[in-house]
Design a protein around this motif. Structure first.
Motif, PDB file in Angstrom:
ATOM      1  N   ARG A  60      38.233  44.082  34.134  1.00 26.47           N
ATOM      2  CA  ARG A  60      38.300  43.491  35.537  1.00 26.47           C
ATOM      3  C   ARG A  60      39.845  43.897  36.063  1.00 26.47           C
ATOM      4  O   ARG A  60      40.659  43.209  35.529  1.00 26.47           O
ATOM      5  CB  ARG A  60      37.882  41.885  35.165  1.00 26.47           C
ATOM      6  CG  ARG A  60      37.925  41.248  36.815  1.00 26.47           C
ATOM      7  CD  ARG A  60      37.217  39.958  36.812  1.00 26.47           C
ATOM      8  NE  ARG A  60      38.475  39.088  36.596  1.00 26.47           N
ATOM      9  CZ  ARG A  60      38.261  38.217  35.403  1.00 26.47           C
ATOM     10  NH1 ARG A  60      37.441  38.279  34.504  1.00 26.47           N
ATOM     11  NH2 ARG A  60      39.125  37.435  35.265  1.00 26.47           N
ATOM     12  N   GLY A 137      32.611  40.749  32.248  1.00 27.06           N
ATOM     13  CA  GLY A 137      33.396  41.003  33.123  1.00 27.06           C
ATOM     14  C   GLY A 137      33.674  39.801  33.944  1.00 27.06           C
ATOM     15  O   GLY A 137      34.659  39.609  34.942  1.00 27.06           O
ATOM     16  N   LEU A 138      32.435  39.111  34.524  1.00 33.83           N
ATOM     17  CA  LEU A 138      32.563  37.897  35.277  1.00 33.83           C
ATOM     18  C   LEU A 138      33.149  36.950  34.586  1.00 33.83           C
ATOM     19  O   LEU A 138      33.607  35.844  35.324  1.00 33.83           O
ATOM     20  CB  LEU A 138      31.144  37.701  35.636  1.00 33.83           C
ATOM     21  CG  LEU A 138      30.378  38.665  36.750  1.00 33.83           C
ATOM     22  CD1 LEU A 138      28.826  38.299  36.862  1.00 33.83           C
ATOM     23  CD2 LEU A 138      31.010  38.687  37.958  1.00 33.83           C
ATOM     24  N   VAL A 141      36.303  34.648  36.338  1.00 34.03           N
ATOM     25  CA  VAL A 141      36.324  34.924  37.596  1.00 34.03           C
ATOM     26  C   VAL A 141      36.817  33.386  38.314  1.00 34.03           C
ATOM     27  O   VAL A 141      36.086  32.545  37.643  1.00 34.03           O
ATOM     28  CB  VAL A 141      35.511  35.535  38.480  1.00 34.03           C
ATOM     29  CG1 VAL A 141      35.444  37.208  37.764  1.00 34.03           C
ATOM     30  CG2 VAL A 141      33.928  35.017  38.526  1.00 34.03           C
ATOM     31  N   CYS A 147      37.246  41.615  42.928  1.00 34.91           N
ATOM     32  CA  CYS A 147      37.584  42.179  41.780  1.00 34.91           C
ATOM     33  C   CYS A 147      36.592  43.561  41.587  1.00 34.91           C
ATOM     34  O   CYS A 147      35.639  43.866  42.312  1.00 34.91           O
ATOM     35  CB  CYS A 147      37.738  41.488  40.439  1.00 34.91           C
ATOM     36  SG  CYS A 147      35.985  40.871  40.238  1.00 34.91           S
ATOM     37  N   TYR A 148      36.988  44.555  40.681  1.00 38.98           N
ATOM     38  CA  TYR A 148      36.374  45.827  40.228  1.00 38.98           C
ATOM     39  C   TYR A 148      36.021  45.130  38.854  1.00 38.98           C
ATOM     40  O   TYR A 148      37.028  44.784  38.074  1.00 38.98           O
ATOM     41  CB  TYR A 148      36.939  46.799  40.180  1.00 38.98           C
ATOM     42  CG  TYR A 148      37.016  47.306  41.777  1.00 38.98           C
ATOM     43  CD1 TYR A 148      36.151  48.132  42.173  1.00 38.98           C
ATOM     44  CD2 TYR A 148      38.168  47.364  42.528  1.00 38.98           C
ATOM     45  CE1 TYR A 148      36.194  48.643  43.506  1.00 38.98           C
ATOM     46  CE2 TYR A 148      38.375  47.692  43.665  1.00 38.98           C
ATOM     47  CZ  TYR A 148      37.298  48.445  44.169  1.00 38.98           C
ATOM     48  OH  TYR A 148      37.465  49.084  45.560  1.00 38.98           O
ATOM     49  N   ILE A 149      34.717  45.605  38.399  1.00 36.69           N
ATOM     50  CA  ILE A 149      34.262  45.294  36.913  1.00 36.69           C
ATOM     51  C   ILE A 149      33.997  46.794  36.352  1.00 36.69           C
ATOM     52  O   ILE A 149      32.811  47.208  37.002  1.00 36.69           O
ATOM     53  CB  ILE A 149      33.394  44.216  36.758  1.00 36.69           C
ATOM     54  CG1 ILE A 149      33.697  42.863  37.210  1.00 36.69           C
ATOM     55  CG2 ILE A 149      33.050  43.937  35.311  1.00 36.69           C
ATOM     56  CD1 ILE A 149      32.936  41.592  37.252  1.00 36.69           C
TER      57      ILE A 149
END
Length: 182
Positions: A60, A137-138, A141, A147-149
């Motif tokens: 992430r 990835g989440l 948060v 963001c970028y995952i």
């Protein structure tokens, strides 16, 4: 005796083929992870304040920090997203395969007759149908985060082709977090 030899030869050949295929796939995933790392390094070079989080095969890249509580592995999150096939190692309009963010779709040149897709997506991280890379990835948060995952095909659809996404493709998601509930 000859049949036994033939069967043994076929089995050994099949095992060798499976082994080569597995090794080839692992090499493919390693190459994908290298492209992900290059993307991360470029983002950090462009903005040294960029925060990077690694979790269970997902990376992430936090573009804009959120506030409040962090999403836990059993929490729920509401997001807008843009999904990219990351095989080329970049995120661009040409690699965009899905989005639920109307303004973003419009800026990418997408025109859809069914605008019902432009609604926030609610994800329960405990749901087993969520891609491992996206789930991992989440996790962590915060509300308001952008963001970028990114993750390799190993944590995406694996050996399955889904729509326009080829099997074993790495994916990238740009995510705008709207709400977090634990």
């Amino acid at each position: 005796m000859r049949i036994r030899y033939t069967v043994t030869l076929i089995l050994v050949s099949a095992m060798a083929l499976v082994s080569c295929t597995k090794e080839s796939r692992e090499l493919q995933y390693a190459n994908q992870e290298s492209k992900i790392e290059s993307f991360v390094q470029k983002r950090q070079a462009d903005d040294p304040q960029t925060r990077v989080v690694h979790n269970g095969g997902a990376t992430r890249v936090v573009v804009s920090e959120g506030t409040g509580i962090e999403l836990t592995a059993r929490g729920r999150v509401t997001i807008y997203y843009a999904g990219y096939n990351f095989s080329s190692g970049s995120v661009s309009n040409s690699t965009l395969f899905a989005t639920n963010y109307k303004d973003f779709a419009s800026s990418a040149g997408w025109k859809l007759s069914d605008e019902s897709v432009f609604a926030p997506l609610e994800i329960d991280l405990a749901d087993k149908d969520i891609l491992d890379g996206l789930r991992n990835g989440l996790e962590g948060v915060r509300e308001g985060e952008e963001c970028y995952i990114l993750f390799s095909g190993k944590y995406a659809f694996g050996k399955s082709k889904i729509g326009t996404i080829p099997a074993n493709s790495p994916l990238a998601f740009r995510v705008w977090v709207q709400q977090v509930e634990n």
